[in-house]
Design a protein around this motif. Structure first.
Motif: not given
Length: 358
Positions: A272-274, A344-346
């Motif tokens: 989920d964080a990428l 990183e997922r933003r």
């Protein structure tokens, strides 16, 4: 007058109701050589029993986890039906299942098909199953069974539908995606063979708008008719990827690019964080997609959500292992290139820069 009095004097038969058992038996005999050609360790690939058998121990597994997948071909079937071109549609059926098995890091072991039609034609059925057997050979799995259903009233005349079911296995602890997928990993794209088996409701609508007959030359594929070009079978990636995994090259995750394109399929294998950061200018787009976009008036975002746009499979690999993977794939006959990286997922799980060469 009773219903019995309305019946023919000699009664009705199943064949008069539209189901020809003899044709079904003839099909089974006709396809036996093709089925036998898919033999592999663990399966003798004979058909005719009530169930197909597979011996995991004979296949070399010690502590296996089974992986299963099922799928169909979708409305690409209509092109095959309308043009009488049935030789490769079975490859599509196998591909859609086994490509979903390999993305888990598993080896496809066996396959079963379901063929339903309004009126069974032995020659058509034989061509379809021979295509299925070819797909199984490409994937290294055995065709151990199937079902043929003649269903008048459900399907019109020689119309048919196909579904398939594949089972694979991996040793416990080797399944993908791996837990070490991380920012900085790169995305390696494996080229597709064309449209594969997704988006054909839209493809057929675009062909209708174009006014080009199936038997006329394809504007995007010199030397081929439109139907031949669009019926190019889905590429099967099992053997080169399985070899890469066994060689320990470092594939961390795989994504099969089917319906939903990059946007829906790549996030399925990411934490989920990428997020996947894709450079669309790095994607080698086959001419068929430029033609579809132009004739259909499709915007880039619609292309990316509907079609593979030239990428049938995406591998996630550490940056320092990317060159080794590219070299391995090239040696195996695959066209592959780096099209992005993980960050990183933003916000969105997939972001794009550049533009497709449409």
């Amino acid at each position: 007058m009773s219903d019995a009095q309305n019946l023919p004097s000699n009664g009705l038969t199943y064949k008069q109701a539209g189901v020809d058992i003899d044709a079904g038996n003839a099909l089974v005999e006709a396809i036996k050589p093709a089925v036998r050609s898919t033999r592999r360790p663990g399966a003798d690939a004979e058909i005719g029993g009530f169930g197909g058998l597979f011996d995991l121990k004979a296949a070399g597994f010690r502590d296996p986890v089974l992986v299963a997948a099922n799928d169909g071909v979708g409305t690409k079937l209509k092109i095959a039906i309308d043009t009488g071109s049935h030789a490769t549609i079975g490859i599509d059926l196998v591909a859609m299942c086994v490509n979903d098995i390999i993305v888990q890091g598993a080896e496809p072991l066996f396959f079963l098909d379901y063929f339903a039609t309004g009126r069974l034609d032995v020659a058509t059925g034989t061509a379809i199953v021979e295509g299925i057997a070819e797909g199984c050979r490409q994937a290294g799995c055995a065709l151990i069974g199937g079902e043929t259903a003649e269903m008048p009233g459900m399907y019109h005349d020689k119309d048919y539908d196909l579904a398939g079911f594949a089972v694979g296995a991996a040793e416990r602890g080797t399944l993908l995606p791996r837990a070490d997928v991380a920012a900085g990993d790169v995305l390696v794209a494996l080229a597709s063979s064309g449209v594969h088996s997704n988006g054909f409701s839209l493809v057929r609508r675009i062909v209708e708008v174009s006014g080009i007959d199936w038997y006329l030359p394809a504007p995007f594929a010199p030397g081929r008719t439109l139907s031949e070009a669009l019926l190019t079978p889905t590429r099967i990636y099992v053997k080169p990827l399985l070899a890469a995994l066994r060689a320990g090259i470092g594939i961390k995750a795989l994504a099969h690019i089917t319906g939903g394109g990059f946007v829906d399929n790549i996030p399925r294998v990411l934490p989920d964080a990428l997020a996947a950061e894709i450079d669309l200018a790095a994607v080698d787009v086959p001419p068929v997609f430029a033609w579809l976009a132009r004739v259909g008036g499709l915007e880039q975002r619609d292309m990316l959500r509907t079609f593979n746009c030239g990428v049938g499979m995406v591998a996630v690999v550490a940056a320092d292992a990317a060159d080794a993977l590219l070299a391995h794939l090239a040696e195996a006959g695959e066209r592959a290139s780096i099209i992005g990286r993980l960050g990183e997922r933003r916000g969105e799980a997939v972001t794009f820069s550049g533009s497709l060469a449409l």
